[in-house]
Design a protein around this motif. Structure first.
Motif, PDB file in Angstrom:
ATOM      1  N   ALA A  38       0.871  -1.175   0.000  1.00  0.00           N
ATOM      2  CA  ALA A  38       0.000   0.000   0.000  1.00  0.00           C
ATOM      3  C   ALA A  38       0.905   1.220   0.000  1.00  0.00           C
ATOM      4  O   ALA A  38       1.918   1.248   0.702  1.00  0.00           O
ATOM      5  CB  ALA A  38      -0.889   0.005   1.240  1.00  0.00           C
ATOM      6  N   PHE A  39       0.569   2.219  -0.812  1.00  0.00           N
ATOM      7  CA  PHE A  39       1.402   3.404  -0.846  1.00  0.00           C
ATOM      8  C   PHE A  39       0.576   4.665  -1.049  1.00  0.00           C
ATOM      9  O   PHE A  39      -0.544   4.624  -1.519  1.00  0.00           O
ATOM     10  CB  PHE A  39       2.518   3.293  -1.896  1.00  0.00           C
ATOM     11  N   VAL A  40       1.159   5.797  -0.629  1.00  0.00           N
ATOM     12  CA  VAL A  40       0.534   7.114  -0.723  1.00  0.00           C
ATOM     13  C   VAL A  40       1.410   7.965  -1.631  1.00  0.00           C
ATOM     14  O   VAL A  40       2.626   8.013  -1.461  1.00  0.00           O
ATOM     15  CB  VAL A  40       0.414   7.773   0.673  1.00  0.00           C
ATOM     16  N   ILE A  41       0.782   8.640  -2.598  1.00  0.00           N
ATOM     17  CA  ILE A  41       1.514   9.460  -3.571  1.00  0.00           C
ATOM     18  C   ILE A  41       1.057  10.914  -3.458  1.00  0.00           C
ATOM     19  O   ILE A  41      -0.138  11.191  -3.386  1.00  0.00           O
ATOM     20  CB  ILE A  41       1.258   8.960  -5.005  1.00  0.00           C
ATOM     21  N   ASP A  42       2.019  11.839  -3.449  1.00  0.00           N
ATOM     22  CA  ASP A  42       1.736  13.274  -3.496  1.00  0.00           C
ATOM     23  C   ASP A  42       1.449  13.638  -4.956  1.00  0.00           C
ATOM     24  O   ASP A  42       2.279  13.413  -5.834  1.00  0.00           O
ATOM     25  CB  ASP A  42       2.936  14.067  -2.980  1.00  0.00           C
ATOM     26  N   ILE A  43       0.271  14.164  -5.211  1.00  0.00           N
ATOM     27  CA  ILE A  43      -0.148  14.477  -6.583  1.00  0.00           C
ATOM     28  C   ILE A  43       0.760  15.530  -7.229  1.00  0.00           C
ATOM     29  O   ILE A  43       1.078  15.448  -8.407  1.00  0.00           O
ATOM     30  CB  ILE A  43      -1.615  14.975  -6.589  1.00  0.00           C
ATOM     31  N   ARG A  46       4.329  13.798  -7.650  1.00  0.00           N
ATOM     32  CA  ARG A  46       4.234  12.431  -8.171  1.00  0.00           C
ATOM     33  C   ARG A  46       5.217  11.488  -7.474  1.00  0.00           C
ATOM     34  O   ARG A  46       5.668  10.507  -8.026  1.00  0.00           O
ATOM     35  CB  ARG A  46       4.459  12.373  -9.678  1.00  0.00           C
ATOM     36  N   ARG A  47       5.555  11.815  -6.236  1.00  0.00           N
ATOM     37  CA  ARG A  47       6.477  10.981  -5.461  1.00  0.00           C
ATOM     38  C   ARG A  47       5.715  10.193  -4.404  1.00  0.00           C
ATOM     39  O   ARG A  47       4.701  10.655  -3.883  1.00  0.00           O
ATOM     40  CB  ARG A  47       7.524  11.835  -4.771  1.00  0.00           C
ATOM     41  N   ILE A  48       6.267   9.045  -4.070  1.00  0.00           N
ATOM     42  CA  ILE A  48       5.668   8.240  -3.003  1.00  0.00           C
ATOM     43  C   ILE A  48       6.011   8.886  -1.670  1.00  0.00           C
ATOM     44  O   ILE A  48       7.177   9.097  -1.355  1.00  0.00           O
ATOM     45  CB  ILE A  48       6.171   6.790  -3.070  1.00  0.00           C
ATOM     46  N   VAL A  49       4.991   9.217  -0.904  1.00  0.00           N
ATOM     47  CA  VAL A  49       5.158   9.851   0.402  1.00  0.00           C
ATOM     48  C   VAL A  49       5.497   8.794   1.452  1.00  0.00           C
ATOM     49  O   VAL A  49       6.371   8.997   2.280  1.00  0.00           O
ATOM     50  CB  VAL A  49       3.881  10.621   0.802  1.00  0.00           C
ATOM     51  N   ASP A  50       4.795   7.667   1.409  1.00  0.00           N
ATOM     52  CA  ASP A  50       5.069   6.564   2.320  1.00  0.00           C
ATOM     53  C   ASP A  50       4.446   5.297   1.762  1.00  0.00           C
ATOM     54  O   ASP A  50       3.593   5.353   0.891  1.00  0.00           O
ATOM     55  CB  ASP A  50       4.529   6.843   3.715  1.00  0.00           C
ATOM     56  N   LEU A  61      -2.411  -3.186   7.100  1.00  0.00           N
ATOM     57  CA  LEU A  61      -1.413  -2.893   6.072  1.00  0.00           C
ATOM     58  C   LEU A  61      -1.798  -1.634   5.301  1.00  0.00           C
ATOM     59  O   LEU A  61      -0.982  -0.740   5.098  1.00  0.00           O
ATOM     60  CB  LEU A  61      -1.282  -4.074   5.104  1.00  0.00           C
ATOM     61  N   VAL A  62      -3.051  -1.554   4.893  1.00  0.00           N
ATOM     62  CA  VAL A  62      -3.526  -0.406   4.118  1.00  0.00           C
ATOM     63  C   VAL A  62      -3.576   0.854   4.977  1.00  0.00           C
ATOM     64  O   VAL A  62      -3.288   1.945   4.503  1.00  0.00           O
ATOM     65  CB  VAL A  62      -4.912  -0.708   3.501  1.00  0.00           C
ATOM     66  N   LEU A  63      -3.905   0.731   6.242  1.00  0.00           N
ATOM     67  CA  LEU A  63      -3.989   1.886   7.131  1.00  0.00           C
ATOM     68  C   LEU A  63      -2.623   2.413   7.553  1.00  0.00           C
ATOM     69  O   LEU A  63      -2.483   3.595   7.876  1.00  0.00           O
ATOM     70  CB  LEU A  63      -4.812   1.537   8.368  1.00  0.00           C
ATOM     71  N   ASP A  64      -1.605   1.566   7.545  1.00  0.00           N
ATOM     72  CA  ASP A  64      -0.264   1.981   7.978  1.00  0.00           C
ATOM     73  C   ASP A  64       0.360   3.027   7.055  1.00  0.00           C
ATOM     74  O   ASP A  64       1.037   3.938   7.524  1.00  0.00           O
ATOM     75  CB  ASP A  64       0.672   0.782   8.072  1.00  0.00           C
ATOM     76  N   ALA A  65       0.152   2.912   5.756  1.00  0.00           N
ATOM     77  CA  ALA A  65       0.778   3.846   4.802  1.00  0.00           C
ATOM     78  C   ALA A  65       0.346   5.302   5.038  1.00  0.00           C
ATOM     79  O   ALA A  65       1.193   6.179   5.212  1.00  0.00           O
ATOM     80  CB  ALA A  65       0.519   3.426   3.363  1.00  0.00           C
ATOM     81  N   PRO A  66      -0.956   5.620   5.080  1.00  0.00           N
ATOM     82  CA  PRO A  66      -1.315   7.015   5.357  1.00  0.00           C
ATOM     83  C   PRO A  66      -0.986   7.466   6.782  1.00  0.00           C
ATOM     84  O   PRO A  66      -0.620   8.630   6.992  1.00  0.00           O
ATOM     85  CB  PRO A  66      -2.821   7.082   5.098  1.00  0.00           C
ATOM     86  N   MET A  68       1.644   6.587   8.567  1.00  0.00           N
ATOM     87  CA  MET A  68       3.065   6.940   8.584  1.00  0.00           C
ATOM     88  C   MET A  68       3.324   8.198   7.761  1.00  0.00           C
ATOM     89  O   MET A  68       4.188   8.995   8.118  1.00  0.00           O
ATOM     90  CB  MET A  68       3.901   5.768   8.079  1.00  0.00           C
ATOM     91  N   ALA A  69       2.606   8.393   6.684  1.00  0.00           N
ATOM     92  CA  ALA A  69       2.774   9.593   5.868  1.00  0.00           C
ATOM     93  C   ALA A  69       2.402  10.843   6.672  1.00  0.00           C
ATOM     94  O   ALA A  69       3.081  11.879   6.598  1.00  0.00           O
ATOM     95  CB  ALA A  69       1.932   9.505   4.603  1.00  0.00           C
ATOM     96  N   LEU A  70       1.350  10.760   7.459  1.00  0.00           N
ATOM     97  CA  LEU A  70       0.925  11.889   8.286  1.00  0.00           C
ATOM     98  C   LEU A  70       1.902  12.130   9.436  1.00  0.00           C
ATOM     99  O   LEU A  70       2.097  13.264   9.860  1.00  0.00           O
ATOM    100  CB  LEU A  70      -0.482  11.653   8.840  1.00  0.00           C
ATOM    101  N   TRP A  71       2.501  11.071   9.948  1.00  0.00           N
ATOM    102  CA  TRP A  71       3.422  11.192  11.050  1.00  0.00           C
ATOM    103  C   TRP A  71       4.658  11.910  10.629  1.00  0.00           C
ATOM    104  O   TRP A  71       5.176  12.798  11.203  1.00  0.00           O
ATOM    105  CB  TRP A  71       3.769   9.806  11.591  1.00  0.00           C
TER     106      TRP A  71
END
Length: 71
Positions: A38-43, A46-50, A61-66, A68-71
């Motif tokens: 699971a990954f989060v991308i900054d629009i 276009r980079r993977i944030v976490d 698993l899906v909840l961990d990516a956002p 950690m990105a917010l942290w």
């Protein structure tokens, strides 16, 4: 199955960094196991944030990516 609403109206453009993130969930098959990612991308950039990865398809698993990105 009900699809989540499209809050961006398919307009994947952001005026500055950290204004809009999107998330995705996929799997990769390897010789020894299937890995779920699971990954989060900054629009804007276009980079993977976490991202997070696991060998089991669990909700956490899906909840961990956002998280950690917010942290």
């Amino acid at each position: 199955m009900v699809r989540a609403p499209d809050l961006l109206d398919r307009n994947f453009v952001a005026p500055a960094p950290n204004r809009c993130w999107v998330a995705d969930f996929t799997h990769i098959t390897t010789w020894s196991a299937t890995v779920y990612v699971a990954f989060v991308i900054d629009i804007f950039s276009r980079r993977i944030v976490d991202w997070s990865a696991a060998t089991s398809k669990e909700t956490q698993l899906v909840l961990d990516a956002p998280d950690m990105a917010l942290w």
